[in-house]
Write an enzyme that holds these catalytic residues in place. Structure first.
Site, PDB file in Angstrom:
ATOM      1  N   HIS A 114       3.607  50.654 -70.918  1.00  4.28           N
ATOM      2  CA  HIS A 114       2.856  49.608 -71.337  1.00  4.28           C
ATOM      3  C   HIS A 114       1.709  49.691 -71.305  1.00  4.28           C
ATOM      4  O   HIS A 114       1.074  50.593 -70.205  1.00  4.28           O
ATOM      5  CB  HIS A 114       3.607  48.381 -70.583  1.00  4.28           C
ATOM      6  CG  HIS A 114       3.234  46.974 -71.182  1.00  4.28           C
ATOM      7  ND1 HIS A 114       1.858  46.585 -71.066  1.00  4.28           N
ATOM      8  CD2 HIS A 114       3.618  46.217 -72.002  1.00  4.28           C
ATOM      9  CE1 HIS A 114       1.785  45.423 -71.641  1.00  4.28           C
ATOM     10  NE2 HIS A 114       2.906  44.918 -72.082  1.00  4.28           N
ATOM     11  N   ASP A 190       5.277  50.652 -62.194  1.00  6.48           N
ATOM     12  CA  ASP A 190       5.499  49.347 -63.018  1.00  6.48           C
ATOM     13  C   ASP A 190       6.672  48.682 -62.900  1.00  6.48           C
ATOM     14  O   ASP A 190       7.437  49.243 -63.696  1.00  6.48           O
ATOM     15  CB  ASP A 190       4.729  49.660 -64.341  1.00  6.48           C
ATOM     16  CG  ASP A 190       4.906  48.383 -65.318  1.00  6.48           C
ATOM     17  OD1 ASP A 190       5.381  47.412 -64.867  1.00  6.48           O
ATOM     18  OD2 ASP A 190       4.504  48.319 -66.361  1.00  6.48           O
ATOM     19  N   GLN A 193       9.788  44.949 -65.833  1.00  5.89           N
ATOM     20  CA  GLN A 193      10.671  45.114 -66.569  1.00  5.89           C
ATOM     21  C   GLN A 193      12.157  44.955 -65.253  1.00  5.89           C
ATOM     22  O   GLN A 193      13.188  44.650 -65.710  1.00  5.89           O
ATOM     23  CB  GLN A 193      11.173  46.027 -67.655  1.00  5.89           C
ATOM     24  CG  GLN A 193      10.102  45.748 -68.938  1.00  5.89           C
ATOM     25  CD  GLN A 193      10.299  44.426 -69.455  1.00  5.89           C
ATOM     26  OE1 GLN A 193      11.440  43.888 -69.475  1.00  5.89           O
ATOM     27  NE2 GLN A 193       9.348  44.021 -70.098  1.00  5.89           N
ATOM     28  N   LYS A 216       8.321  36.978 -65.847  1.00  5.23           N
ATOM     29  CA  LYS A 216       9.522  37.904 -66.472  1.00  5.23           C
ATOM     30  C   LYS A 216      10.663  37.633 -65.519  1.00  5.23           C
ATOM     31  O   LYS A 216      11.710  38.105 -65.819  1.00  5.23           O
ATOM     32  CB  LYS A 216       9.237  39.352 -66.584  1.00  5.23           C
ATOM     33  CG  LYS A 216       8.092  39.608 -67.793  1.00  5.23           C
ATOM     34  CD  LYS A 216       7.875  41.153 -67.969  1.00  5.23           C
ATOM     35  CE  LYS A 216       6.675  41.431 -68.746  1.00  5.23           C
ATOM     36  NZ  LYS A 216       6.378  41.153 -69.907  1.00  5.23           N
ATOM     37  N   CYS A 356       3.005  46.642 -77.198  1.00  3.96           N
ATOM     38  CA  CYS A 356       2.173  47.115 -76.177  1.00  3.96           C
ATOM     39  C   CYS A 356       2.303  48.515 -75.801  1.00  3.96           C
ATOM     40  O   CYS A 356       2.146  48.634 -74.591  1.00  3.96           O
ATOM     41  CB  CYS A 356       1.694  46.165 -75.018  1.00  3.96           C
ATOM     42  SG  CYS A 356       1.385  44.493 -75.528  1.00  3.96           S
TER      43      CYS A 356
HETATM   44  C1  LIG Z   1       6.649  47.218 -68.476  1.00  4.87           C
HETATM   45  C2  LIG Z   1       5.443  46.095 -68.640  1.00  4.87           C
HETATM   46  N1  LIG Z   1       4.453  46.063 -67.694  1.00  4.87           N
HETATM   47  C3  LIG Z   1       3.720  45.343 -67.628  1.00  4.87           C
HETATM   48  C4  LIG Z   1       3.476  44.134 -68.446  1.00  4.87           C
HETATM   49  C5  LIG Z   1       2.257  43.198 -68.378  1.00  4.87           C
HETATM   50  O1  LIG Z   1       2.699  41.996 -67.509  1.00  4.87           O
HETATM   51  P1  LIG Z   1       1.734  40.817 -67.562  1.00  4.87           P
HETATM   52  O2  LIG Z   1       2.036  40.043 -68.731  1.00  4.87           O
HETATM   53  O3  LIG Z   1       2.448  40.002 -66.407  1.00  4.87           O
HETATM   54  O4  LIG Z   1       0.544  41.246 -67.524  1.00  4.87           O
HETATM   55  C6  LIG Z   1       4.711  44.002 -69.225  1.00  4.87           C
HETATM   56  C7  LIG Z   1       4.613  42.813 -70.171  1.00  4.87           C
HETATM   57  O5  LIG Z   1       5.169  42.674 -71.092  1.00  4.87           O
HETATM   58  C8  LIG Z   1       5.508  44.782 -69.543  1.00  4.87           C
HETATM   59  O6  LIG Z   1       6.599  44.700 -70.238  1.00  4.87           O
END
Ligand SMILES: Cc1ncc(COP(=O)(O)O)c(C=O)c1O
Length: 399
Positions: A114, A190, A193, A216, A356
């Site tokens: 992302h 990260d 998900q 999430k 993204c």
């Molecule tokens: C894999 C992943 N990393 C990071 C993020 C960003 O998270 P946040 O919206 O809490 O900043 C997302 C959000 O869609 C995501 O799907």
């Protein structure tokens, strides 16, 4: 069991509403909203600053929330940093590590990332003069183990996602950790998900940092978590500066507070952290093996149902092994936004676009992006059938 789970989410009672966008934001139980409101009505104060009654209540609630997150991660509370979200968590990790990086070094990030997990490193590469190396993905959207060979002694940081927000593929973190640590690199994971799908243990996985979002994970917006391995956090400088993260301040400098407060400059998201703890508590009450088995069946049905429709291509693994209930797809001749729009008209909420994740879109040859349907513990067969009917109807209109 699904209906008992669904009852916790007032919004899911709306007739004709099928929410398949949980990878963007999970719905939240009514109980979590009540806990946040109750906190703000009875204990609204800044933390670790005041001595009055409200301040003490807020301190206790915030500290308890940190303990709850630590319990979710099998970690110590001193390893849990509250942030404004997963993006901020990953940026804090990158900024804290920046001083270790310079010309001659490399940082490896995967093409699955992302933007929150690759742009902090791209920006730092331009600033600090190190080389960014991209870890390859397979044609079905998994991290390619062969690509890990670019991680050598020059590599100081490896940043990978635990699970792709596009393909749903789950990364073999212990494998990546083994390669990263053999090279002497720090591993930043990260978990945005993965965390919504049950407890994770970042230390056991071999991560040095692990980030996830409240929103999430059935919790409030505006809160996220950065877990850092105690030994690593202790050695790092703060990334952001302001109240709460200092010891002594003089005219010429200041000392740092101990972790985790060293990394929490300014007023933290107090009520949101309390709400996140309530969300994790709700998650802890679920029978996860049963939830996962049910979601696996629904995912299989989505994959099979979509594949049977004319012109549909699945973006991501076709098999169920090591994948989340996140299914992305394209329909030849249909723009993802048009498809999403037509589905929205039928009460079916999905996400269309590049998610993204433009580096991944590019390498998979998806110039216009794709449509993503994502499930959570409350998703049911009616949601999936509404999606399949909606896509079939949209194809009839658009093709
Ligand atoms: C894999 C992943 N990393 C990071 C993020 C960003 O998270 P946040 O919206 O809490 O900043 C997302 C959000 O869609 C995501 O799907």
């Amino acid at each position: 069991m699904t209906s008992a789970i669904r009852e916790a989410f007032p919004v899911l009672g709306r007739a004709g509403f099928h929410y398949l966008d949980s990878a963007a934001m999970a719905q939240t139980p009514g109980r979590v909203v009540e806990v946040v409101a109750a906190h703000d009505l009875a204990a609204r104060a800044n933390v670790h600053r005041g001595l009055h009654e409200m301040a003490r209540l807020a301190d206790d609630a915030y500290d308890a929330a940190r303990e709850a997150v630590a319990g979710f991660l099998g970690a110590g509370a001193d390893e849990v940093v509250f942030t404004g979200g997963c993006t901020l968590a990953l940026n804090i990790a990158a900024r804290a590590l920046a001083g270790r990086l310079g010309p001659g070094d490399t940082v490896a990030v995967s093409r699955l990332e992302h933007h929150s997990s690759c742009l902090p490193w791209l920006a730092l590469a331009a600033e600090r003069g190190f080389e960014l190396r991209w870890l390859a993905v397979t044609a079905d959207g998994r991290l390619d183990p062969a690509g890990l060979s670019v991680i050598d002694r020059r590599c100081k940081v490896v940043a990978v996602t635990h699970a792709s927000n596009v393909t749903g593929a789950v990364t073999d973190i212990p494998l990546v950790a083994g390669v990263a640590h053999a090279a002497g690199a720090v591993l930043v994971v990260d978990g945005a998900q993965m965390a919504p799908h049950g407890k994770v243990d970042p230390r056991a996985l071999g991560a040095d940092f692990y980030a996830f979002s409240g929103h999430k994970t059935y919790g409030p917006t505006g809160v996220g978590v950065l877990w850092g391995r105690r030994e690593v956090l202790a050695e790092l400088p703060p990334a952001l500066f302001g109240g709460g993260m200092v010891g002594e301040v003089s005219d010429t400098g200041f000392t740092w507070a101990e972790p985790p407060r060293r990394f929490e400059a300014g007023t933290p998201p107090v009520a949101q952290a309390v709400g996140l703890a309530a969300a994790l508590d709700w998650m802890a009450g679920l029978d996860w093996p049963a939830v996962r088995a049910r979601l696996a069946l629904l995912t299989r049905r989505m994959l099979d149902g979509l594949t049977a429709l004319p012109g549909v291509g699945i973006v991501g693994p076709g098999e169920m092994e090591a994948r989340l209930p996140v299914v992305s797809f394209t329909v030849a001749g249909c723009h993802p936004h048009d498809l999403s729009h037509l589905l929205a008209g039928r009460g079916v909420a999905v996400r269309g676009g590049h998610h993204c994740a433009q580096p991944l879109m590019r390498v998979l040859g998806l110039d216009e992006g794709c449509v993503r349907a994502s499930l959570a513990a409350y998703s049911d067969a009616a949601d999936v059938e509404a999606l399949l009917d909606g896509v079939a109807a949209a194809i009839a209109v658009l093709r």
